[in-house]
Design an enzyme around this catalytic site. Structure first.
Site, PDB file in Angstrom:
ATOM      1  N   SER A  39      -0.054  -0.099  -0.153  1.00 43.48           N
ATOM      2  CA  SER A  39      -0.099   0.192   1.279  1.00 43.48           C
ATOM      3  C   SER A  39       0.787  -0.808   1.996  1.00 43.48           C
ATOM      4  O   SER A  39       1.002  -1.930   1.504  1.00 43.48           O
ATOM      5  CB  SER A  39      -1.529   0.077   1.815  1.00 43.48           C
ATOM      6  OG  SER A  39      -1.552   0.110   3.238  1.00 43.48           O
ATOM      7  N   TYR A  66      -9.173  -4.711   2.450  1.00 42.39           N
ATOM      8  CA  TYR A  66      -8.222  -3.666   2.057  1.00 42.39           C
ATOM      9  C   TYR A  66      -6.834  -4.257   1.803  1.00 42.39           C
ATOM     10  O   TYR A  66      -6.165  -3.922   0.817  1.00 42.39           O
ATOM     11  CB  TYR A  66      -8.164  -2.608   3.166  1.00 42.39           C
ATOM     12  CG  TYR A  66      -7.405  -1.356   2.817  1.00 42.39           C
ATOM     13  CD1 TYR A  66      -7.982  -0.377   2.008  1.00 42.39           C
ATOM     14  CD2 TYR A  66      -6.132  -1.120   3.320  1.00 42.39           C
ATOM     15  CE1 TYR A  66      -7.291   0.783   1.703  1.00 42.39           C
ATOM     16  CE2 TYR A  66      -5.432   0.037   3.021  1.00 42.39           C
ATOM     17  CZ  TYR A  66      -6.022   0.990   2.215  1.00 42.39           C
ATOM     18  OH  TYR A  66      -5.338   2.143   1.913  1.00 42.39           O
ATOM     19  N   LYS A  93      -4.737  -4.264  -1.734  1.00 42.23           N
ATOM     20  CA  LYS A  93      -3.428  -3.621  -1.859  1.00 42.23           C
ATOM     21  C   LYS A  93      -2.340  -4.631  -2.223  1.00 42.23           C
ATOM     22  O   LYS A  93      -1.393  -4.302  -2.955  1.00 42.23           O
ATOM     23  CB  LYS A  93      -3.084  -2.880  -0.570  1.00 42.23           C
ATOM     24  CG  LYS A  93      -3.991  -1.693  -0.280  1.00 42.23           C
ATOM     25  CD  LYS A  93      -4.008  -0.701  -1.427  1.00 42.23           C
ATOM     26  CE  LYS A  93      -4.836   0.541  -1.110  1.00 42.23           C
ATOM     27  NZ  LYS A  93      -4.838   1.517  -2.230  1.00 42.23           N
TER      28      LYS A  93
END
Length: 244
Positions: free
Chosen positions: A143, A156, A160
């Site tokens: 991401s 998150y 990533k």
């Protein structure tokens, strides 16, 4: 690999969104596709029907990618059914957003386990299969936040960023066996995860002035999986120019 042997792909989190788009694109290219899903049986069955309509000998397997034992059991079932795995798309992921000082341990671990640890759990047995085949392509879904971070997404972003490091290291280890490992770093894509966001404010920061689609990501996954024979250890952004 003999011409008459059909390639097989495994897409985790493949029942909807980006994963579904990737599964459909690989099926259009003639692959038999196995989709993994967590809990939405109806969505998984509907996706399998779409895959079969494209001529793919497709199936869906329900298991938690953050459960190492369940992953290994189901990888063995895939090999028993299809005999090989040529393409792996590590796409399964969740969000548990919140400011770091208020983030509880469960929300941290849930995201790390599902988004990062699962890449190890799935790739470890699959890479052994690919090593025996002396061929394969692994695509990990990263991401843009793994590149530049994002307030409210420490868990998150960390997962990533970990995926990116994992991709580069694994690419170096597996290259001698003709296995390519790359990552895709989507920006803001029109999926369930981006619903409810302030789209107008987001678009202000995107040079192409629009959100991406799951198909935009799937096109890059297809390229990395089937066409990019001399591309490995790369992180390809699909972000409309967001990360410049």
């Amino acid at each position: 690999m003999a011409e008459d042997i059909k390639k097989v792909a495994l897409v985790t989190g493949g029942s909807r969104g980006i994963g579904k788009a990737c599964a459909l694109e690989l099926a259009r290219c003639g692959l038999d596709v196995v989709i993994n899903y967590a809990g939405n049986v109806d969505a998984a069955n509907a996706t399998v029907e779409e895959l079969k309509a494209l001529g793919s000998n497709a199936c869906a397997m329900q298991f938690d990618v953050s459960d190492a034992d369940k992953v290994e059991e189901n990888i063995a079932k895939i090999v028993e059914k299809y005999g090989r795995i040529d393409v792996l798309v590590n796409n399964a992921g969740i969000t548990r957003d919140g400011l770091f000082i208020r983030m509880n341990k469960e929300n941290w671990l849930d995201v790390i386990n599902t988004n990062l640890n699962s890449a190890y759990y799935v790739t470890n047995p699959v890479s052994k299969i690919m090593i025996k085949q002396r061929s394969g392509s692994i695509i990990n879904m990263a991401s843009v936040v793994g590149l530049y971070g994002n307030a409210g997404q420490a868990n998150y972003s960390a997962a990533k960023a970990g995926i990116i490091g994992f991709t580069k290291s694994l690419a170096k280890e597996l290259a001698s066996r003709n296995i390519r490992v790359n990552a895709v770093a989507p920006g803001f894509i029109q999926t369930d995860m981006t619903k409810g966001l302030a789209v107008d404010k987001i678009i202000e920061h995107i040079p192409l002035k629009t959100l991406g689609t799951p198909e935009d990501v799937a096109n890059v996954v297809r390229f990395l999986a089937l066409e990019a024979n001399y591309v490995t250890a790369q992180v390809l952004g699909v972000d409309g120019g967001l990360v410049v």
